[in-house]
Design an enzyme around this catalytic site. Structure first.
Site, mmCIF file in Angstrom:
data_model
loop_
_atom_site.group_PDB
_atom_site.id
_atom_site.type_symbol
_atom_site.label_atom_id
_atom_site.label_comp_id
_atom_site.label_asym_id
_atom_site.label_seq_id
_atom_site.Cartn_x
_atom_site.Cartn_y
_atom_site.Cartn_z
ATOM 1 N N GLY A 1 0.745 -1.168 -0.013
ATOM 2 C CA GLY A 1 0.009 0.103 -0.082
ATOM 3 C C GLY A 1 0.946 1.261 -0.086
ATOM 4 C CE LYS B 1 2.995 -12.885 -6.545
ATOM 5 N NZ LYS B 1 2.520 -11.701 -5.717
ATOM 6 C CG ASN C 1 3.137 -15.861 -4.132
ATOM 7 O OD1 ASN C 1 4.283 -15.445 -4.159
ATOM 8 N ND2 ASN C 1 2.092 -15.010 -3.898
HETATM 9 N N1 LIG Z 1 5.422 -7.398 0.454
HETATM 10 C C1 LIG Z 1 5.305 -8.114 -0.952
HETATM 11 O O1 LIG Z 1 6.567 -7.963 -1.475
HETATM 12 C C2 LIG Z 1 4.010 -8.626 -1.601
HETATM 13 C C3 LIG Z 1 2.908 -8.585 -0.707
HETATM 14 N N2 LIG Z 1 1.775 -9.040 -1.634
HETATM 15 C C4 LIG Z 1 0.373 -8.966 -1.091
HETATM 16 O O2 LIG Z 1 0.099 -7.586 -0.860
HETATM 17 C C5 LIG Z 1 -0.893 -7.695 0.501
HETATM 18 C C6 LIG Z 1 -0.260 -6.784 1.402
HETATM 19 O O3 LIG Z 1 0.864 -7.067 1.664
HETATM 20 P P1 LIG Z 1 2.148 -6.183 2.647
HETATM 21 O O4 LIG Z 1 1.982 -4.992 1.944
HETATM 22 O O5 LIG Z 1 3.453 -6.978 2.310
HETATM 23 O O6 LIG Z 1 1.527 -6.355 4.016
HETATM 24 P P2 LIG Z 1 2.053 -5.351 5.296
HETATM 25 O O7 LIG Z 1 1.874 -5.985 6.292
HETATM 26 O O8 LIG Z 1 3.617 -4.808 4.875
HETATM 27 O O9 LIG Z 1 0.969 -4.304 5.034
HETATM 28 C C7 LIG Z 1 -0.376 -4.469 5.548
HETATM 29 C C8 LIG Z 1 -0.862 -3.177 5.876
HETATM 30 O O10 LIG Z 1 -2.305 -3.390 6.440
HETATM 31 C C9 LIG Z 1 -2.565 -2.457 7.665
HETATM 32 N N3 LIG Z 1 -3.657 -2.910 8.120
HETATM 33 C C10 LIG Z 1 -4.315 -3.938 8.529
HETATM 34 N N4 LIG Z 1 -5.407 -4.012 8.824
HETATM 35 C C11 LIG Z 1 -5.840 -2.656 8.776
HETATM 36 C C12 LIG Z 1 -7.060 -2.032 8.925
HETATM 37 N N5 LIG Z 1 -8.099 -2.616 9.486
HETATM 38 N N6 LIG Z 1 -7.003 -0.598 8.664
HETATM 39 C C13 LIG Z 1 -6.104 -0.125 8.192
HETATM 40 N N7 LIG Z 1 -5.004 -0.628 7.995
HETATM 41 C C14 LIG Z 1 -4.720 -2.071 8.041
HETATM 42 C C15 LIG Z 1 -1.205 -2.756 8.385
HETATM 43 O O11 LIG Z 1 -1.198 -2.056 9.617
HETATM 44 P P3 LIG Z 1 0.066 -1.887 10.483
HETATM 45 O O12 LIG Z 1 0.836 -0.702 9.713
HETATM 46 O O13 LIG Z 1 -0.485 -1.711 11.827
HETATM 47 O O14 LIG Z 1 0.851 -3.230 10.391
HETATM 48 C C16 LIG Z 1 -0.258 -2.683 7.286
HETATM 49 O O15 LIG Z 1 0.184 -1.366 7.094
HETATM 50 C C17 LIG Z 1 -0.814 -9.173 0.858
HETATM 51 O O16 LIG Z 1 -1.932 -9.872 0.400
HETATM 52 C C18 LIG Z 1 0.449 -9.801 0.628
HETATM 53 O O17 LIG Z 1 0.456 -10.992 0.273
HETATM 54 C C19 LIG Z 1 1.692 -9.225 -3.008
HETATM 55 C C20 LIG Z 1 2.870 -8.959 -3.673
HETATM 56 C C21 LIG Z 1 4.329 -8.665 -3.054
HETATM 57 C C1 LIG Z 2 7.021 -13.133 -4.441
HETATM 58 C C2 LIG Z 2 6.763 -11.849 -4.130
HETATM 59 C C3 LIG Z 2 7.566 -10.913 -3.297
HETATM 60 C C4 LIG Z 2 6.309 -11.356 -5.393
HETATM 61 O O1 LIG Z 2 5.672 -10.196 -5.542
HETATM 62 C C5 LIG Z 2 5.240 -11.859 -3.339
HETATM 63 O O2 LIG Z 2 4.284 -12.114 -3.957
HETATM 64 C C6 LIG Z 2 5.170 -12.139 -1.816
HETATM 65 O O3 LIG Z 2 6.327 -12.339 -1.151
HETATM 66 O O4 LIG Z 2 4.445 -11.968 -1.389
#
Ligand SMILES: NC(=O)C1=CN([C@@H]2O[C@H](COP(=O)(O)OP(=O)(O)OC[C@H]3O[C@@H](n4cnc5c(N)ncnc54)[C@H](OP(=O)(O)O)[C@@H]3O)[C@@H](O)[C@H]2O)C=CC1
Ligand SMILES: CC(C)(CO)C(=O)C(=O)O
Length: 300
Positions: A13, A175, A179
């Protein structure tokens, strides 16, 4: 001006918010659980800085054109208070999460015709609120149709390649085939490359083969090369490296998306009569070793 609220300004995000904030056509607001002041995101193209509006209480939020949900899958229901404030009759809601069940997790909260499931391939990690490293260029896939195409167009002036696909279901499952194998380092807490063996290869291959079989039963087109690249990626995983966000979450003691990434293969396998013993076994072991932080199956 297009208004965009991003619920969950974590690794994904926060990165998307930083990119979209560079575009003057957009008014960006972050809906945060943990407060943050600004965004500093290291990207392959350099450092992005942004100071979007930050809301930490749903009472501060107002109706927007787009909501981007970027929480973990297991937090889906906790976004309801935000959705109640942000979503009006014209609002569209993009679900940017791993797995294949973006619509299922949100359709009881938002009319399905205004939901946009999103596949994102963009490795990012957060070190502190608003401090993120994006380690490779990002790719986004959405379903074809007006909602998907409008969503993809939001990224026109970013370095993220966003595209609508007629065969979106295949994008999701391809994907997931990659994963699902990350459950191994999440379980063993070390990279797979240095401990590679014929037996390790058999486990990784079985995880990906099961995923491909269930995905095909769900209508996805998955070439055998997808399984082979998953095996090659796990074989090539270097000592000390982190095998994706599920491994990072286990290391940080956070809950894991094991249901969205592996449990779903078992559940949908059962529906199609496809055995998934490798995924079933590792989900059970991970749930047992990480309990109480891991949910083998999500409530919904
Ligand atoms: N990281 C990566 O490389 C990748 C992730 N993804 C997918 O993307 C999605 C997000 O992952 P990622 O960004 O890594 O996760 P993070 O844990 O980094 O971020 C999730 C965010 O959501 C916030 N959150 C949770 N509940 C709420 C709520 N009710 N209101 C507001 N904020 C909320 C958390 O808050 P807080 O700050 O308190 O923790 C945190 O900031 C997942 O499904 C993941 O699998 C997909 C590709 C790559
Ligand atoms: C493999 C990767 C980093 C690719 O975007 C992913 O989806 C994850 O770790 O959740």
């Amino acid at each position: 001006m297009t208004s965009i609220a991003i619920v969950g300004p974590g690794a994904i995000g926060g990165t998307l918010a930083a990119w979209l904030s560079q575009d003057k056509r957009f008014e960006i607001a972050l809906c945060a659980r943990t407060p943050l002041v600004d965004l500093v995101v290291e990207t392959p193209q350099g450092t992005l800085r942004a100071t979007p509006t930050v809301w930490t209480d749903p009472a501060q939020a107002k109706l927007v054109d787009w909501v981007l949900i970027a929480t973990k899958t297991y937090s889906a229901d906790t976004t309801r208070p935000w959705l109640e404030r942000l979503v009006g009759p014209q609002t569209r809601v993009a679900i940017i999460q791993n797995g294949v069940e973006q619509v299922r997790l949100f359709e009881h909260m938002v009319p399905a015709e205004r939901l946009v499931p999103v596949m994102i391939n963009l490795p990012a990690a957060r070190s502190a609120p608003g401090r993120i490293v994006q380690s490779r260029d990002g790719i986004i896939a959405v379903p074809s149709g007006a909602n998907g195409e409008d969503f993809a167009a939001l990224f026109d002036h970013t370095n993220i390649a966003a595209k609508a696909h007629a065969d979106f279901v295949s994008q999701l499952w391809v994907k997931l085939c990659g994963n699902c194998a990350s459950i191994v380092p999440a379980l063993t807490l070390r990279a797979t490359g240095p401990v590679w063996s014929a037996d390790m290869e058999a486990i990784v291959r079985a995880l990906a083969e099961e995923c491909a079989a269930v995905g095909r039963a769900e209508g996805a087109e998955i070439a055998q090369s997808v399984v082979e690249s998953t095996v090659a990626a796990m074989q090539g995983m270097k000592e000390g490296s982190v095998g994706g966000s599920i491994h990072a979450d286990r290391l940080a003691g956070n809950p894991m998306e094991v249901d969205a990434r592996n449990g779903v293969i078992v559940r949908l396998g059962e529906k199609h009569g496809i055995p998934t013993p490798a995924n079933r076994m590792l989900v059970t072991l991970l749930a047992a070793s990480a309990s109480p932080w891991v949910q083998a199956t999500e409530a919904r």
